[in-house]
Design an enzyme around this catalytic site. Structure first.
Site, PDB file in Angstrom:
ATOM      1  N   PHE A   1       0.858  -1.195   0.000  1.00 19.89           N
ATOM      2  CA  PHE A   1       0.000   0.000   0.000  1.00 19.89           C
ATOM      3  C   PHE A   1       0.888   1.237   0.000  1.00 19.89           C
ATOM      4  O   PHE A   1       0.838   2.074   0.888  1.00 19.89           O
ATOM      5  CB  PHE A   1      -0.933  -0.035   1.221  1.00 19.89           C
ATOM      6  CG  PHE A   1      -2.147   0.841   1.069  1.00 19.89           C
ATOM      7  CD1 PHE A   1      -2.961   0.765  -0.055  1.00 19.89           C
ATOM      8  CD2 PHE A   1      -2.482   1.756   2.062  1.00 19.89           C
ATOM      9  CE1 PHE A   1      -4.082   1.576  -0.184  1.00 19.89           C
ATOM     10  CE2 PHE A   1      -3.604   2.571   1.939  1.00 19.89           C
ATOM     11  CZ  PHE A   1      -4.400   2.480   0.811  1.00 19.89           C
TER      12      PHE A   1
ATOM     13  N   GLU B   1      -0.696  -5.622 -16.689  1.00 21.48           N
ATOM     14  CA  GLU B   1      -0.551  -4.440 -17.561  1.00 21.48           C
ATOM     15  C   GLU B   1       0.407  -3.411 -16.984  1.00 21.48           C
ATOM     16  O   GLU B   1       1.199  -2.807 -17.703  1.00 21.48           O
ATOM     17  CB  GLU B   1      -1.933  -3.810 -17.806  1.00 21.48           C
ATOM     18  CG  GLU B   1      -1.941  -2.675 -18.813  1.00 21.48           C
ATOM     19  CD  GLU B   1      -1.552  -3.145 -20.217  1.00 21.48           C
ATOM     20  OE1 GLU B   1      -0.394  -2.910 -20.602  1.00 21.48           O
ATOM     21  OE2 GLU B   1      -2.397  -3.726 -20.918  1.00 21.48           O
TER      22      GLU B   1
ATOM     23  N   VAL C   1       4.841  -3.043 -17.284  1.00 17.24           N
ATOM     24  CA  VAL C   1       5.634  -2.384 -18.327  1.00 17.24           C
ATOM     25  C   VAL C   1       4.824  -1.180 -18.814  1.00 17.24           C
ATOM     26  O   VAL C   1       3.654  -1.328 -19.166  1.00 17.24           O
ATOM     27  CB  VAL C   1       5.924  -3.346 -19.509  1.00 17.24           C
ATOM     28  CG1 VAL C   1       6.740  -2.636 -20.590  1.00 17.24           C
ATOM     29  CG2 VAL C   1       6.662  -4.595 -19.021  1.00 17.24           C
TER      30      VAL C   1
ATOM     31  N   GLY D   1      11.890  13.320  -8.559  1.00 20.14           N
ATOM     32  CA  GLY D   1      11.313  12.052  -8.118  1.00 20.14           C
ATOM     33  C   GLY D   1      11.316  10.975  -9.195  1.00 20.14           C
ATOM     34  O   GLY D   1      10.732   9.908  -9.016  1.00 20.14           O
TER      35      GLY D   1
ATOM     36  N   ASP E   1      16.702  -2.109 -14.636  1.00 17.76           N
ATOM     37  CA  ASP E   1      15.236  -1.993 -14.627  1.00 17.76           C
ATOM     38  C   ASP E   1      14.689  -2.301 -16.030  1.00 17.76           C
ATOM     39  O   ASP E   1      13.732  -3.064 -16.184  1.00 17.76           O
ATOM     40  CB  ASP E   1      14.830  -0.572 -14.189  1.00 17.76           C
ATOM     41  CG  ASP E   1      13.331  -0.347 -14.338  1.00 17.76           C
ATOM     42  OD1 ASP E   1      12.574  -0.891 -13.526  1.00 17.76           O
ATOM     43  OD2 ASP E   1      12.925   0.349 -15.297  1.00 17.76           O
TER      44      ASP E   1
ATOM     45  N   LYS F   1      12.183  -5.470 -17.609  1.00 16.46           N
ATOM     46  CA  LYS F   1      11.028  -5.339 -18.513  1.00 16.46           C
ATOM     47  C   LYS F   1      11.246  -6.155 -19.787  1.00 16.46           C
ATOM     48  O   LYS F   1      10.296  -6.733 -20.333  1.00 16.46           O
ATOM     49  CB  LYS F   1      10.781  -3.867 -18.816  1.00 16.46           C
ATOM     50  CG  LYS F   1      10.259  -3.170 -17.571  1.00 16.46           C
ATOM     51  CD  LYS F   1      10.315  -1.693 -17.644  1.00 16.46           C
ATOM     52  CE  LYS F   1       9.852  -1.082 -16.333  1.00 16.46           C
ATOM     53  NZ  LYS F   1      10.248   0.315 -16.208  1.00 16.46           N
TER      54      LYS F   1
HETATM   55  N1  NAP Z   1       5.587   3.484  -8.743  1.00 11.06           N
HETATM   56  C1  NAP Z   1       5.516   3.264 -10.057  1.00 11.06           C
HETATM   57  O1  NAP Z   1       5.448   4.204 -10.870  1.00 11.06           O
HETATM   58  C2  NAP Z   1       5.479   1.838 -10.579  1.00 11.06           C
HETATM   59  C3  NAP Z   1       5.265   1.618 -11.944  1.00 11.06           C
HETATM   60  C4  NAP Z   1       5.158   0.284 -12.420  1.00 11.06           C
HETATM   61  C5  NAP Z   1       5.323  -0.764 -11.529  1.00 11.06           C
HETATM   62  N2  NAP Z   1       5.583  -0.503 -10.212  1.00 11.06           N
HETATM   63  C6  NAP Z   1       5.762  -1.642  -9.308  1.00 11.06           C
HETATM   64  O2  NAP Z   1       4.671  -1.659  -8.385  1.00 11.06           O
HETATM   65  C7  NAP Z   1       5.110  -2.156  -7.121  1.00 11.06           C
HETATM   66  C8  NAP Z   1       4.764  -1.122  -6.050  1.00 11.06           C
HETATM   67  O3  NAP Z   1       5.478   0.074  -6.318  1.00 11.06           O
HETATM   68  P1  NAP Z   1       5.325   1.345  -5.364  1.00 11.06           P
HETATM   69  O4  NAP Z   1       5.936   2.478  -6.099  1.00 11.06           O
HETATM   70  O5  NAP Z   1       3.919   1.437  -4.877  1.00 11.06           O
HETATM   71  O6  NAP Z   1       6.278   0.918  -4.141  1.00 11.06           O
HETATM   72  P2  NAP Z   1       6.314   1.537  -2.677  1.00 11.06           P
HETATM   73  O7  NAP Z   1       5.745   2.921  -2.675  1.00 11.06           O
HETATM   74  O8  NAP Z   1       7.683   1.327  -2.158  1.00 11.06           O
HETATM   75  O9  NAP Z   1       5.286   0.626  -1.828  1.00 11.06           O
HETATM   76  C9  NAP Z   1       5.546  -0.716  -1.564  1.00 11.06           C
HETATM   77  C10 NAP Z   1       4.497  -1.234  -0.586  1.00 11.06           C
HETATM   78  O10 NAP Z   1       4.745  -2.629  -0.386  1.00 11.06           O
HETATM   79  C11 NAP Z   1       4.825  -2.880   1.039  1.00 11.06           C
HETATM   80  N3  NAP Z   1       5.694  -4.018   1.291  1.00 11.06           N
HETATM   81  C12 NAP Z   1       7.052  -4.035   1.432  1.00 11.06           C
HETATM   82  N4  NAP Z   1       7.474  -5.300   1.647  1.00 11.06           N
HETATM   83  C13 NAP Z   1       6.360  -6.085   1.685  1.00 11.06           C
HETATM   84  C14 NAP Z   1       6.139  -7.460   1.918  1.00 11.06           C
HETATM   85  N5  NAP Z   1       7.155  -8.301   2.122  1.00 11.06           N
HETATM   86  N6  NAP Z   1       4.870  -7.919   1.905  1.00 11.06           N
HETATM   87  C15 NAP Z   1       3.818  -7.083   1.685  1.00 11.06           C
HETATM   88  N7  NAP Z   1       3.972  -5.762   1.458  1.00 11.06           N
HETATM   89  C16 NAP Z   1       5.227  -5.275   1.461  1.00 11.06           C
HETATM   90  C17 NAP Z   1       5.339  -1.583   1.603  1.00 11.06           C
HETATM   91  O11 NAP Z   1       5.065  -1.531   2.976  1.00 11.06           O
HETATM   92  P3  NAP Z   1       6.013  -0.678   3.987  1.00 11.06           P
HETATM   93  O12 NAP Z   1       5.994   0.724   3.485  1.00 11.06           O
HETATM   94  O13 NAP Z   1       5.409  -0.862   5.319  1.00 11.06           O
HETATM   95  O14 NAP Z   1       7.360  -1.287   3.854  1.00 11.06           O
HETATM   96  C18 NAP Z   1       4.538  -0.590   0.789  1.00 11.06           C
HETATM   97  O15 NAP Z   1       3.226  -0.489   1.300  1.00 11.06           O
HETATM   98  C19 NAP Z   1       6.611  -2.408  -7.259  1.00 11.06           C
HETATM   99  O16 NAP Z   1       6.805  -3.764  -7.503  1.00 11.06           O
HETATM  100  C20 NAP Z   1       7.020  -1.554  -8.446  1.00 11.06           C
HETATM  101  O17 NAP Z   1       8.125  -2.085  -9.145  1.00 11.06           O
HETATM  102  C21 NAP Z   1       5.656   0.762  -9.718  1.00 11.06           C
END
Ligand code: NAP
Length: 335
Positions: A8, A143, A146, A203, A217, A221
């Site tokens: 989250f 989806e 990537v 950011g 990264d 992909k």
């Molecule tokens: N952000 C983007 O633009 C983007 C784009 C495409 C794909 N993604 C992918 O989407 C995923 C999420 O990205 P995000 O940007 O939302 O990351 P994020 O902001 O770092 O959030 C990660 C979340 O996962 C939780 N978490 C960490 N370890 C965990 C575990 N072992 N079990 C369950 N939950 C856990 C974290 O909790 P805590 O904070 O309590 O540690 C946090 O709520 C990643 O895999 C990323 O590669 C992101």
């Protein structure tokens, strides 16, 4: 349709934000898990607004009490116990093992759930396993892995390959926004260090930018595309991966003088994949993609090259990719 969110952070909160703004979609969040900020389960549905308020104040424990609300189940227990139709996996991507997300997916199938992933790890490293555990009974969507919400699988996999029998023979793309932003700024006269610092300020780049600037990264992909389009599970050491750290301003200037642009190009074919900086003629649609934008070119026998350009990251953009997958599953469940 009831869903649960594993993770989250940026993406999970983005999904809650979209669902909160569109109650007419009839998608209810019943469970949420984080790594260190608690978890919640309420079979009658959690309020997206109150979830966001709670996490913004630091911990899901700030969510108000409600009859039947369960707190602080560990993610696996939450997945097994919850009556959700779909698990959305948006915890951090692990490109070494795909864990713990892969085990979360297995637990989801074993307890009767479809899976939507923003997490790239399992799709990059264990795609065939993932599909094997899903079997014919459960759906898997990815989806957002990537190009975030820019619909590269909806176009390439669903529209071209599956629905219209139009094979794709070759894929080229700009799939890392950070490096494209840096190269674009260098084209406008900045040096590498200045461009990286600016990407970090905005950011786009992490404090440790290694995975982006060294091409890893993008390589993740490439592995996803290779799995989905060519059924070829690559290992990282089987790909030639080169980042942008060796590109100098002199390289950029000499490309400009020749009417060309440097881009970090992911190339995927049935035979393998590579990531490397390349000089592209300005007539190539990928050469004109600037800033943090992503793009992908599918080579098809009937239409020739088809290029899709759009966002590759971001809260709302990635959440949109997840939402599109959820709505797709919802449509199939209604049949
Ligand atoms: N952000 C983007 O633009 C983007 C784009 C495409 C794909 N993604 C992918 O989407 C995923 C999420 O990205 P995000 O940007 O939302 O990351 P994020 O902001 O770092 O959030 C990660 C979340 O996962 C939780 N978490 C960490 N370890 C965990 C575990 N072992 N079990 C369950 N939950 C856990 C974290 O909790 P805590 O904070 O309590 O540690 C946090 O709520 C990643 O895999 C990323 O590669 C992101």
């Amino acid at each position: 349709m009831k869903i649960m969110l594993i993770g989250f952070g940026v993406v999970g909160q983005g999904v809650a934000g979209l669902l909160g703004a569109r109650p007419q979609l009839d998608i209810e969040i019943v469970g949420v898990a984080t790594g260190t900020r608690g978890s919640l389960y309420l079979v009658d549905g959690l309020s997206p607004h109150q979830l966001l308020t709670a996490i913004q104040s630091g911990h899901l424990d700030h969510y108000p009490d409600a009859p039947g609300l369960r707190r602080n189940l560990d993610p696996l227990q939450l997945i097994r116990d919850s009556k959700a139709d779909v698990m959305v996996e948006c915890s951090p991507s692990n490109f070494q093992t795909g864990q713990p997300a892969f085990d979360y997916c297995r637990a989801a199938f074993a307890s009767g759930k479809h899976v939507v992933l923003a997490n790239k790890g399992p799709v990059a490293l264990r795609y065939a396993n993932l599909m094997g555990f899903a079997g014919d009974q459960y759906q898997v969507r990815y989806e957002a892995t990537v190009m975030a919400g820019t619909p590269c699988f909806a176009l390439g996999e669903k529209y071209f390959v599956r629905e219209n029998g139009c094979p794709i023979s070759d894929i080229r793309g700009i799939l890392n926004g950070t490096t494209n932003y840096i190269l674009t700024q260098m084209g406008d006269g900045m040096n590498y260090a200045e461009a990286l610092a600016q990407a970090q300020q905005l950011g786009y780049a992490e404090t440790d930018p290694t995975a982006d600037v060294e091409g890893w990264d993008a390589a993740g992909k490439a592995m996803i595309l290779s799995n989905v389009f060519f059924g070829n599970q690559l290992r990282r050491n089987e790909m030639s991966v080169q980042g942008i750290t060796g590109i100098t301003q002199a390289d950029i200037a000499s490309a400009h003088a020749a009417g060309e642009r440097w881009k970090l190009i992911v190339q995927v074919t049935p035979a393998g994949a590579s990531v490397q900086p390349m000089r592209l003629p300005i007539s190539d649609p990928l050469a004109g993609v600037s800033g943090a934008t992503n793009a992908i070119t599918f080579k098809t026998p009937l239409l020739g090259d088809v290029t899709l350009i759009g966002a590759g990251a971001g809260r709302a953009e990635t959440a949109f990719g997840v939402l599109a997958d959820l709505l797709d599953i919802q449509r199939t469940l209604g049949r």
